[in-house]
Design an enzyme around this catalytic site. Structure first.
Site, short mmCIF file in Angstrom:
data_model
loop_
_atom_site.label_atom_id
_atom_site.label_comp_id
_atom_site.label_asym_id
_atom_site.label_seq_id
_atom_site.Cartn_x
_atom_site.Cartn_y
_atom_site.Cartn_z
N LYS A 9 1.12 -6.56 -8.06
CA LYS A 9 1.97 -7.29 -6.72
C LYS A 9 2.33 -8.69 -6.97
CE LYS A 9 0.45 -3.64 -3.37
NZ LYS A 9 -0.21 -3.06 -2.27
N TYR A 49 8.11 2.60 -0.86
CA TYR A 49 7.32 2.64 0.41
C TYR A 49 7.65 3.57 1.54
CZ TYR A 49 3.81 -0.58 -1.55
OH TYR A 49 2.82 -1.18 -2.35
N ASN A 112 -3.41 -7.26 -1.30
CA ASN A 112 -4.35 -6.53 -2.06
C ASN A 112 -4.05 -6.27 -3.68
OD1 ASN A 112 -2.43 -4.56 -1.76
ND2 ASN A 112 -3.73 -3.14 -0.79
N HIS A 115 -0.64 -1.75 -6.63
CA HIS A 115 -0.44 -0.67 -6.38
C HIS A 115 -0.87 0.54 -7.44
CE1 HIS A 115 1.91 2.95 -4.82
NE2 HIS A 115 2.26 3.12 -6.22
N GLU A 126 7.26 8.21 -8.70
CA GLU A 126 7.32 6.57 -8.69
C GLU A 126 7.66 6.23 -10.29
OE1 GLU A 126 3.41 5.55 -7.35
OE2 GLU A 126 4.06 6.21 -5.20
N1 UDP Z 1 -0.79 -2.22 3.95
C1 UDP Z 1 -0.99 -3.28 4.80
N2 UDP Z 1 -1.72 -2.94 6.14
C2 UDP Z 1 -2.19 -1.77 6.38
C3 UDP Z 1 -2.02 -0.73 5.76
C4 UDP Z 1 -1.38 -0.97 4.47
O1 UDP Z 1 -0.60 -4.24 4.59
O2 UDP Z 1 -2.69 -1.58 7.50
C5 UDP Z 1 -0.27 -2.40 2.67
C6 UDP Z 1 -0.87 -2.79 1.78
O3 UDP Z 1 -0.50 -3.64 0.81
C7 UDP Z 1 -1.15 -1.33 0.74
C8 UDP Z 1 0.21 -0.77 1.07
O4 UDP Z 1 0.73 -1.22 2.47
O5 UDP Z 1 -1.56 -1.54 -0.48
C9 UDP Z 1 0.32 0.81 0.97
O6 UDP Z 1 -0.55 1.38 1.89
P1 UDP Z 1 -1.53 2.57 1.49
O7 UDP Z 1 -2.08 3.03 2.44
O8 UDP Z 1 -0.39 3.57 0.52
O9 UDP Z 1 -2.43 2.05 0.40
P2 UDP Z 1 -2.59 2.05 -1.06
O10 UDP Z 1 -2.17 3.31 -1.59
O11 UDP Z 1 -1.77 0.86 -1.93
O12 UDP Z 1 -4.16 1.96 -1.39
MG MG Z 2 -0.31 4.35 -1.14
#
Ligand code: UDP
Ligand code: MG
Length: 149
Positions: A9, A49, A112, A115, A126
């Site tokens: 990211k 997303y 974080n 992805h 994807e």
């Molecule tokens: N995210 C966020 N706040 C939240 C949950 C998710 O900013 O409360 C963002 C974070 O960057 C995350 C992305 O949205 O990586 C996608 O969320 P997901 O639950 O799919 O997490 P991931 O698969 O990336 O672990």
């Molecule tokens: Mg995810």
């Protein structure tokens, strides 16, 4: 063979962590099938997303992922979806285990770093969203006999 789409990211690129993050995956023995530096536009961010549309963090997530260049890559192999997710660590870096990418390099959920696809089906979708077939490379790795029994 499973395929996982990973996105380093904008924070990973801005912080100079492309190399350290890719090293974790490369050193583990995971195999790259494609990689490029690009900018994700608003439309692509919303498609990628789409499952999170309507959630409170959606707008800031789209803003974050479109805020600068990213590195997108494809990792292929048996079981790579779960292996990559384990190496990446929990979504919220404050809960992510030490030794994981998020646990070692990040502190907040909204920054974080990376992805990774969460299921084989989403991995395929994807990969197709981010790569043309001709951008991916089907190659034999000479070290595979030392990584797979
Ligand atoms: N995210 C966020 N706040 C939240 C949950 C998710 O900013 O409360 C963002 C974070 O960057 C995350 C992305 O949205 O990586 C996608 O969320 P997901 O639950 O799919 O997490 P991931 O698969 O990336 O672990
Ligand atoms: Mg995810």
């Amino acid at each position: 063979m499973e395929r996982s789409l990973i996105i380093l990211k904008p924070d990973a690129v801005q912080r100079g962590l492309i190399g350290p993050i890719l090293s974790r995956l490369e050193q583990r023995g995971l195999k790259l099938l494609g990689m490029k530096l690009m900018r994700i536009d608003d439309a692509l961010a919303r498609r990628h997303y789409a499952v999170h549309e309507g959630k409170p963090f959606f707008a800031s997530l789209v803003e974050y992922i479109t805020s600068g260049p990213v590195v997108v890559a494809v990792i292929g192999g048996n079981g790579v979806i779960q292996m990559v997710r384990n190496t990446v660590g929990a979504t919220n870096p404050s809960n992510a285990a030490a030794g994981t990418i998020r646990g070692d390099f990040a502190v907040e959920i909204g920054r974080n770093l990376i992805h990774a696809s969460d299921s084989p089906e989403n991995g395929e979708a994807e990969v197709k969203l981010f790569f043309q077939t001709e951008e991916l490379v089907d190659w034999e790795r000479s070290t595979d006999a030392w990584i797979y029994e």
